[in-house]
Design an enzyme around this catalytic site. Structure first.
Site, PDB file in Angstrom:
ATOM      1  CB  CYS A   2      -0.982   0.093   1.161  1.00  0.00           C
ATOM      2  SG  CYS A   2      -2.081  -1.335   1.434  1.00  0.00           S
ATOM      3  NE  ARG A  27       4.512   1.514   0.417  1.00  0.00           N
ATOM      4  CZ  ARG A  27       5.051   1.549   1.599  1.00  0.00           C
ATOM      5  NH1 ARG A  27       6.291   1.854   1.831  1.00  0.00           N
ATOM      6  NH2 ARG A  27       4.396   1.329   2.863  1.00  0.00           N
ATOM      7  CD1 TRP A  74       0.147  -6.036  -2.667  1.00  0.00           C
ATOM      8  CD2 TRP A  74      -0.153  -6.880  -0.567  1.00  0.00           C
ATOM      9  NE1 TRP A  74       0.559  -7.285  -2.363  1.00  0.00           N
ATOM     10  CE2 TRP A  74       0.236  -7.776  -1.309  1.00  0.00           C
ATOM     11  CE3 TRP A  74      -0.679  -6.943   0.939  1.00  0.00           C
ATOM     12  CZ2 TRP A  74       0.737  -8.786  -0.763  1.00  0.00           C
ATOM     13  CZ3 TRP A  74      -0.227  -8.063   1.382  1.00  0.00           C
ATOM     14  CH2 TRP A  74       0.261  -9.204   0.521  1.00  0.00           C
ATOM     15  CG  ASN A  98      -0.807   2.586   3.596  1.00  0.00           C
ATOM     16  OD1 ASN A  98      -1.588   2.269   2.817  1.00  0.00           O
ATOM     17  ND2 ASN A  98       0.541   3.069   3.469  1.00  0.00           N
ATOM     18  N   GLY A  99      -2.552  -0.613   6.763  1.00  0.00           N
ATOM     19  CA  GLY A  99      -2.175  -1.446   7.970  1.00  0.00           C
ATOM     20  C   GLY A  99      -3.407  -2.394   8.150  1.00  0.00           C
ATOM     21  CD  GLU A 483      16.691 -19.779   1.370  1.00  0.00           C
ATOM     22  OE1 GLU A 483      16.539 -18.733   1.230  1.00  0.00           O
ATOM     23  OE2 GLU A 483      16.396 -20.707   0.629  1.00  0.00           O
ATOM     24  CE  LYS A 487      18.182 -16.329  -0.895  1.00  0.00           C
ATOM     25  NZ  LYS A 487      17.405 -17.763  -1.200  1.00  0.00           N
ATOM     26  CD  GLU A 490      18.618 -17.992  -4.980  1.00  0.00           C
ATOM     27  OE1 GLU A 490      17.764 -18.121  -5.593  1.00  0.00           O
ATOM     28  OE2 GLU A 490      18.822 -17.464  -3.732  1.00  0.00           O
ATOM     29  CG  HIS A 506      26.541 -41.142   5.619  1.00  0.00           C
ATOM     30  ND1 HIS A 506      26.720 -42.458   5.942  1.00  0.00           N
ATOM     31  CD2 HIS A 506      25.911 -40.653   6.614  1.00  0.00           C
ATOM     32  CE1 HIS A 506      26.409 -42.915   6.887  1.00  0.00           C
ATOM     33  NE2 HIS A 506      25.670 -41.774   7.457  1.00  0.00           N
ATOM     34  CE  LYS A 605      11.524 -11.950  -5.820  1.00  0.00           C
ATOM     35  NZ  LYS A 605      12.389 -12.193  -4.693  1.00  0.00           N
TER      36      LYS A 605
END
Length: 610
Positions: A2, A27, A74, A98-99, A483, A487, A490, A506, A605
């Site tokens: 928003c 945003r 949003w 907003n919120g 992860e 990262k 990437e 192993h 993306k």
């Protein structure tokens, strides 16, 4: 999420507001609207979709007023639509917000009993009616009515309000959602973020929680909600326009890493009930009856979302006691999997458009399974194709390497596990409350960990020339190891592998020598002793140990070359902390190498092809 822009001055307000909203497009939003006071009344124009659609409508209208407010929405409460778009109105009042208003249901019921008719599904409309009610009760001017109305509200908000009765005033307020004021000669502005205002002024006031401000062309007055007059410092902003969109950070990825405490709060807000040890998430479409009937949870996702799903498996099995499978979406439909009507399939995607995940959920639905989308983008393809949706409210993520979407997925999955456990009777109120309390406290602890970014930067310098890096973790540390390795791959283009620590012997142990950095996730959790034994195996082969450990752990200090310290928290919430230094390591290594951090080579993306 928003965007708000407001203007009071001598120029036409509409073009200024629309251009300010364009600066906030990063945003994310699904609808837009504007309210302009023409000296006689307020005209509102709203449109579903992008600002281009709103601009088309405005070209057909003549809005001459010099006072106005605008908004990009949003969706949170109520689907994306023109009816749910802001501004909302009540009587003489127009308002943007907003919120999330946490007690909006109770407020709406109270207002309906008083005869108020609602035209939208939003929580925002409640606030417009509250302000109008205070005006009709004699709370004038608008500034006083807004103060009194906010006394009834619980939750997070940034609002801008205009009234037909006061053509030269905009009243704004904030609590838990950002709002910036622009200070100019002969005009005043407000915006959700600095970029919206930079074309007009570099002198800005950052409102604090509980502030209410009256904007006039002649100046700005600020009080608290309770009526205490306050002074806020005017700050000079020297950012370039591009830097402004990044909030002053060098890259979007770094900005998004540091946004994580705020967006995790947004994921939790309005859903966590600490009094009763429960989660309110009726929007996901899993009734108590359905929760009790689930025989298996089947999680499918790709990349970072898949790693979140692995953590979700631990939580769902431990707290809800449902057998849980996690499978890469890209593999699902090619092995002819079996789904049952009493399966709950969770399709995780930050974009909501991932082609492999769409194909997997279609395969599940074709066999009668119930599908729940866990997603960031409202009304995207995966939620539309699912039976229910749990939105993460992370806001737009510009950096290709996902950071804040991952941690909000973790928070949402832990909440979902509690939600299921409470309805299945496998999780008592006491443990649920302790888990949710720990989750509620996580954002502040995330801020503490991110406060040590400079130290992580120093560690990253030692890793810049490494061609291989190994990440090890057990239990909930295992998906974080995966992860962390992803990262680093990437954005730094170094080869990295994430392994369950017990699997090191192993195979991967053959790689360890004095040149290999090994990141070991070893906080004081239920797996600590076993993980330390794997750390010892690395040490014995002269590997460089970077430990992610609990603050004050003398044992780890003795057994590792480098340490990143975390606060002591419950095991269930550790992933939301342990991943932060790994994101920072990846960022700093890539930046030190001179790589394009936000747009790494060969990656997109949103993956909309198989």
């Amino acid at each position: 999420m928003c965007g708000i822009v407001g203007y009071v001055g001598s120029k036409k307000a509409a073009p200024i507001i629309v251009e300010g909203l364009r600066k906030l497009e990063y945003r994310g939003y699904d609808s837009a609207g504007i309210a302009i006071h023409d000296g006689n009344g307020i005209e509102i124009v709203r449109a579903l979709g992008k600002l281009a659609r709103l601009s088309e409508l405005l070209e057909k209208r003549t809005l001459e007023g010099t006072t106005g407010i605008g908004h990009t929405r949003w969706a949170t409460h109520g689907r994306p639509s023109e009816v749910n778009a802001h501004p909302h109105s009540s009587g003489v009042v127009a308002l943007v917000h907003n919120g999330i208003i946490e007690n909006y249901v109770a407020l709406r019921q109270e207002l309906e009993k008083e005869g108020v008719k609602f035209s939208s599904d939003t929580d925002t409309e409640v606030m417009a009616h509250l302000v109008h009610r205070e005006l009709t009760r004699g709370a004038k001017p608008l500034f006083k009515a807004v103060q009194r109305a906010l006394g009834h509200v619980h939750g997070a908000y940034a609002i801008a309000v205009a009234s037909r009765e006061e053509p030269d005033v905009v009243v704004v307020a904030r609590y838990g959602s950002p709002l910036v004021l622009g200070v100019c000669e002969g005009e005043s502005l407000c915006g959700s973020d600095i970029p919206a205002l930079l074309a007009h002024t570099r002198d800005m006031i950052f409102l604090e929680d509980g502030d209410v401000a009256e904007l006039r062309a002649t100046g700005i007055r600020i009080e608290t909600v309770t009526g205490e007059e306050v002074q806020r410092k005017v700050r000079r902003i020297d950012w370039s326009p591009v830097m402004a969109e990044r909030g002053g950070y060098k890259h979007f990825m770094l900005k998004e890493i540091h946004e994580q405490p705020d967006v995790v709060e947004a994921t939790l807000r309005g859903r966590v009930d600490l009094v009763n040890g429960d989660v309110h998430a009726t929007e996901i479409g899993v009734s108590p009856e359905l929760a009790r009937e689930i025989r298996r949870v089947y999680i499918t996702a790709c990349g970072t979302s898949h790693h979140a799903g692995i953590a979700g498996r631990y939580w769902i099995e431990q707290l809800a006691r449902v057998p849980t499978v996690v499978e890469l979406a890209s593999e699902v439909r090619y092995r002819d999997p079996i789904f049952y009507p009493d399966d709950l399939v969770i399709a995780i995607s930050q974009s909501g458009e991932t082609a492999d995940t769409i194909a997997a959920l279609k395969a599940a639905k074709a066999q009668g399974a119930k599908v729940l989308a866990l997603c960031n983008v409202v009304d995207s393809a995966i939620p539309r194709a699912s039976d229910g949706a749990l939105y993460t409210h992370a806001g737009p993520e510009i950096g290709v390497a996902s950071t804040k979407c991952f941690t909000t997925q973790l928070a949402a999955l832990l909440m979902l596990a509690v939600y299921l456990g409470r309805r299945r009777g496998t999780l008592d109120e006491g443990r649920a409350r302790e888990t949710l309390q720990a989750l509620w406290e996580i954002p502040n602890q995330m801020r503490d960990v991110l406060g040590d970014a400079d130290y992580v930067h120093a560690i990253a310098k030692k890793m810049t020339h490494a061609k291989d890096v190994l990440f090890l973790g057990r239990g909930l540390g295992f998906p974080i190891a995966l992860e962390g390795a992803l990262k680093l791959k990437e954005i730094s283009y170094a080869h990295a592998e994430g392994y369950a620590a017990g699997e090191m012997k192993h195979g991967p142990i053959a790689l360890i020598d004095e040149t290999l950095p090994v990141v070991v996730i070893c906080p004081r959790d239920a797996h600590f002793d076993k993980t330390v034994s794997n750390l010892e195996e690395v040490r014995a082969r002269e590997g460089q140990v970077i430990a992610i450990a609990t603050k004050g752990d003398e044992q780890i200090l003795e057994k590792s070359q480098y340490q990143v310290w975390l606060p002591k928290v419950r095991d269930e919430v550790l992933p939301l902390l342990t991943v932060l230094p790994l994101q920072l390591i990846a960022y700093y290594v890539a930046h030190l190498k001179g790589n394009d951090v936000d747009q790494p080579r060969n990656l997109a993306k949103t993956v909309t092809v198989e």
